[in-house]
Motif scaffolding. Structure first.
Motif, PDB file in Angstrom:
ATOM      1  N   LYS A 241       0.834  -1.201   0.000  1.00  0.00           N
ATOM      2  CA  LYS A 241       0.000   0.000   0.000  1.00  0.00           C
ATOM      3  C   LYS A 241       0.867   1.248   0.000  1.00  0.00           C
ATOM      4  O   LYS A 241       0.607   2.207  -0.732  1.00  0.00           O
ATOM      5  CB  LYS A 241      -0.920   0.003   1.219  1.00  0.00           C
ATOM      6  N   HIS A 242       1.927   1.238   0.827  1.00  0.00           N
ATOM      7  CA  HIS A 242       2.830   2.383   0.891  1.00  0.00           C
ATOM      8  C   HIS A 242       3.493   2.606  -0.470  1.00  0.00           C
ATOM      9  O   HIS A 242       3.593   3.749  -0.949  1.00  0.00           O
ATOM     10  CB  HIS A 242       3.886   2.162   1.971  1.00  0.00           C
ATOM     11  N   ALA A 243       3.933   1.514  -1.099  1.00  0.00           N
ATOM     12  CA  ALA A 243       4.602   1.633  -2.396  1.00  0.00           C
ATOM     13  C   ALA A 243       3.664   2.181  -3.464  1.00  0.00           C
ATOM     14  O   ALA A 243       4.092   2.929  -4.355  1.00  0.00           O
ATOM     15  CB  ALA A 243       5.153   0.277  -2.827  1.00  0.00           C
ATOM     16  N   SER A 244       2.384   1.840  -3.362  1.00  0.00           N
ATOM     17  CA  SER A 244       1.430   2.292  -4.368  1.00  0.00           C
ATOM     18  C   SER A 244       1.078   3.769  -4.216  1.00  0.00           C
ATOM     19  O   SER A 244       0.528   4.374  -5.149  1.00  0.00           O
ATOM     20  CB  SER A 244       0.146   1.459  -4.296  1.00  0.00           C
ATOM     21  N   LEU A 245       1.394   4.344  -3.059  1.00  0.00           N
ATOM     22  CA  LEU A 245       1.003   5.729  -2.789  1.00  0.00           C
ATOM     23  C   LEU A 245       2.198   6.670  -2.611  1.00  0.00           C
ATOM     24  O   LEU A 245       2.005   7.846  -2.286  1.00  0.00           O
ATOM     25  CB  LEU A 245       0.123   5.794  -1.527  1.00  0.00           C
ATOM     26  N   HIS A 246       3.415   6.149  -2.787  1.00  0.00           N
ATOM     27  CA  HIS A 246       4.603   6.974  -2.568  1.00  0.00           C
ATOM     28  C   HIS A 246       5.591   6.831  -3.723  1.00  0.00           C
ATOM     29  O   HIS A 246       5.659   5.790  -4.381  1.00  0.00           O
ATOM     30  CB  HIS A 246       5.277   6.601  -1.246  1.00  0.00           C
ATOM     31  N   ASP A 247       6.347   7.891  -3.924  1.00  0.00           N
ATOM     32  CA  ASP A 247       7.372   7.918  -4.958  1.00  0.00           C
ATOM     33  C   ASP A 247       8.579   7.107  -4.500  1.00  0.00           C
ATOM     34  O   ASP A 247       9.107   7.347  -3.404  1.00  0.00           O
ATOM     35  CB  ASP A 247       7.778   9.364  -5.225  1.00  0.00           C
ATOM     36  N   PRO A 248       9.048   6.141  -5.277  1.00  0.00           N
ATOM     37  CA  PRO A 248      10.140   5.280  -4.829  1.00  0.00           C
ATOM     38  C   PRO A 248      11.481   6.001  -4.673  1.00  0.00           C
ATOM     39  O   PRO A 248      12.318   5.575  -3.882  1.00  0.00           O
ATOM     40  CB  PRO A 248      10.225   4.215  -5.932  1.00  0.00           C
TER      41      PRO A 248
ATOM     42  N   ASN B  92       2.888  10.201  -3.766  1.00  0.00           N
ATOM     43  CA  ASN B  92       2.797  10.392  -5.213  1.00  0.00           C
ATOM     44  C   ASN B  92       1.520  11.155  -5.549  1.00  0.00           C
ATOM     45  O   ASN B  92       0.759  11.553  -4.665  1.00  0.00           O
ATOM     46  CB  ASN B  92       2.878   9.054  -5.948  1.00  0.00           C
ATOM     47  N   ARG B  93       1.285  11.353  -6.848  1.00  0.00           N
ATOM     48  CA  ARG B  93       0.143  12.184  -7.239  1.00  0.00           C
ATOM     49  C   ARG B  93      -1.187  11.557  -6.826  1.00  0.00           C
ATOM     50  O   ARG B  93      -2.156  12.272  -6.526  1.00  0.00           O
ATOM     51  CB  ARG B  93       0.180  12.458  -8.738  1.00  0.00           C
ATOM     52  N   LEU B  94      -1.254  10.216  -6.797  1.00  0.00           N
ATOM     53  CA  LEU B  94      -2.492   9.547  -6.403  1.00  0.00           C
ATOM     54  C   LEU B  94      -2.866   9.910  -4.969  1.00  0.00           C
ATOM     55  O   LEU B  94      -4.016  10.266  -4.687  1.00  0.00           O
ATOM     56  CB  LEU B  94      -2.326   8.026  -6.546  1.00  0.00           C
ATOM     57  N   LEU B  95      -1.903   9.818  -4.065  1.00  0.00           N
ATOM     58  CA  LEU B  95      -2.163  10.159  -2.663  1.00  0.00           C
ATOM     59  C   LEU B  95      -2.412  11.658  -2.524  1.00  0.00           C
ATOM     60  O   LEU B  95      -3.274  12.082  -1.744  1.00  0.00           O
ATOM     61  CB  LEU B  95      -0.983   9.733  -1.791  1.00  0.00           C
ATOM     62  N   PHE B  96      -1.672  12.465  -3.277  1.00  0.00           N
ATOM     63  CA  PHE B  96      -1.868  13.914  -3.199  1.00  0.00           C
ATOM     64  C   PHE B  96      -3.272  14.295  -3.643  1.00  0.00           C
ATOM     65  O   PHE B  96      -3.937  15.110  -2.985  1.00  0.00           O
ATOM     66  CB  PHE B  96      -0.844  14.628  -4.077  1.00  0.00           C
TER      67      PHE B  96
END
Length: 277
Positions: free
Chosen positions: A110-117, A123-127
């Motif tokens: 989940k963290h990887a899907s919402l954060h820039d590696p 990332n833009r999705l979470l923003f």
């Protein structure tokens, strides 16, 4: 898998282990009782051998031997039950470990899907999700809200002349500098490439927002690297910032980001640090 289930499983394993411990203690007491009865029976047999006419002793011996057999049988059965309980404790511990591993993997995914590696920023999705939530709160409570669109200047030249490793280092440096500057309730994200978005909640008037923009620009242009990234020397960094304010420059996620993006391009053309939409 919800964390609450993991907690319940932990409690179940602990309770089962406590039951097993109590059961083992009871088994030990029963074995001690069986041993005591066995000693009494030996004494009764000796007494009966010396006094063959003692009918009472013989009856007592029979009764005691019967009780001894029952206690020994119960102890054997209890031992089997304890073995089963022990196996169940082990199985539940294994299951708990698997649940914890699955939960950790789910959290990482989940963290990887919402954060820039690269930078670790949202990332833009979470923003976009946080901006949507922020707009709902701003509408409900009458709060101010602003979006900064930050674009690094001459980043392509840095990448082309100094290499992608230095370019990545620049991006991580900017991310660290900005994270140290923004407020805890606000959100900073890497929008893509050399672009960053910054969401400010509950802001004041334009003058107050300009003060924050000055702090952001000063952080980006800081002459020293953060201690975490001091091993590589990087060129000086500058940026252009476009600022959109809710509801003046838009009332939706897309409208605010578009307005901020357009203002950023105006700042870049005018060679200004920042421009309001």
């Amino acid at each position: 898998m919800p964390t609450t289930k993991t907690k319940i499983s932990n409690s179940d394993v602990k309770s089962l282990a406590q039951v097993l411990d109590q059961s083992e203690k009871i088994k030990d007491v029963m074995i001690e009782c069986a041993d005591d009865l066995s000693s009494v029976n030996v004494a009764l047999k000796q007494r009966l051998a010396n006094d063959v006419s003692s009918l009472g002793v013989e009856n007592a011996l029979q009764t005691s031997q019967s009780v001894e057999e029952k206690v020994q049988h119960a102890a054997t059965q209890l031992s089997a039950v304890n073995q089963a309980l022990g196996d169940e404790v082990i199985e539940r511990q294994i299951l708990e470990q698997r649940l914890e591993t699955a939960q950790a993997q789910a959290d990482e995914s989940k963290h990887a899907s919402l954060h820039d590696p690269l930078t670790g920023l949202p990332n833009r999705l979470l923003f976009y999700d946080r901006l949507e939530h922020g707009l709902a709160q701003a509408n409900r409570h009458g709060w101010g809200l602003a979006v900064f669109f930050v674009d690094l200047d001459n980043f392509k030249i840095i990448n082309d002349t100094l290499g992608h490793a230095t370019g990545d280092h620049v991006l991580k440096t900017v991310a660290l500098r900005l994270k140290e500057t923004i407020r805890n309730d606000d959100t900073l994200c890497r929008h893509g490439g050399d672009e960053f978005l910054y969401l400010l909640l509950e802001v004041g008037d334009q003058e107050h927002i300009a003060v924050i923009a000055d702090k952001i620009m000063a952080a980006i242009e800081a002459p020293k690297d953060p201690p975490e990234l001091s091993s590589i020397t990087i060129p000086s960094i500058s940026a252009s910032i476009g600022i959109a304010i809710f509801p003046k420059n838009g009332s939706s996620v897309e409208a605010l980001i578009k307005s901020a993006d357009e203002a950023m391009y105006k700042a870049k053309l005018a060679k200004e640090n920042y421009v309001f939409a």
